[in-house]
Design an enzyme around this catalytic site. Structure first.
Site: not given
Length: 215
Positions: A26, A31, A78, A105, A126
């Site tokens: 990642y 993100h 996460y 973001d 989220n």
């Protein structure tokens, strides 16, 4: 200009959180721009970040501009569980939601733009949903960093959204984002000196590089 539900009394950030996902796959994805912002602030203020089990994240504390006590956090839970880590730090240091600044973001903003707000809803993000749930409040400041939408079109297909946010910036976009991260530092440092409303009035209207014709 301030939000209509903001308090007239200035509350300055004490904890700055960048949202992202842990793991090398990642790194430098769209993100994870919140993580990059925290890394940039840590370099600027010479704050060392290290993994902290109690806080479920990478955490460091020090001085912003040698004058403001500051804590930096990258949750390693996460994205959709970010609030757990944020709540752990806020509870430990007795930091109210109003003094927790969250950086993340935003596909609704074009690359080259940032947007500061003093409060608000999750807007479908989220990480912010989790933060609101764990702080039991929407009344915390946030700084959104534009990552653009897939192919510069409104993101409507779930697969396109996931592919976009977990993708990496192009070479040209990367150059722009490096400048954006400097703007993020400047906006936050102004927030610490003169308050978030003042930084909002100056930096919410600024734009850098690509796609700056969008609002």
């Amino acid at each position: 200009m301030t939000d209509s539900n903001s308090s007239p009394e200035l509350v300055f950030p004490q904890l700055i959180v960048g949202l992202g996902n842990p793991g090398s796959k990642y790194d430098q994805t769209r993100h994870n721009i919140g993580f990059e912002a925290i890394d940039a602030l840590a370099r600027r203020w010479q704050i060392s970040l290290s993994e902290h089990r109690k806080f479920q994240g990478k955490f460091g504390e020090g001085w912003a501009n040698h004058r403001d006590k500051m804590r930096l956090l990258k949750p390693l839970t996460y994205m959709n569980l970010s609030g757990q880590s944020i709540r752990a730090v806020a509870d430990w240091y007795k930091i109210p939601p109003e003094a927790v600044l969250v950086i993340y973001d935003d596909m609704d903003l074009p690359i080259g733009k940032i947007r500061l707000r003093q409060s608000g809803s999750a807007g479908g993000h989220n990480g912010i949903k989790s933060t609101i749930a764990h702080l039991n409040s929407q009344n915390f400041p946030r700084l959104r960093i534009g990552i653009g939408s897939p192919k510069n079109q409104p993101a409507s297909v779930k697969g396109e959204v996931i592919s976009h946010v977990l993708g990496r910036f192009s070479v040209a976009e990367r150059r722009t984002m490096d400048e954006v991260l400097q703007m993020v530092i400047d906006a936050i440092e102004m927030s610490l000196k003169q308050g978030i409303p003042k930084a909002m009035s100056l930096y919410n209207s600024r734009a850098i590089g690509l796609d700056v014709d969008a609002s």
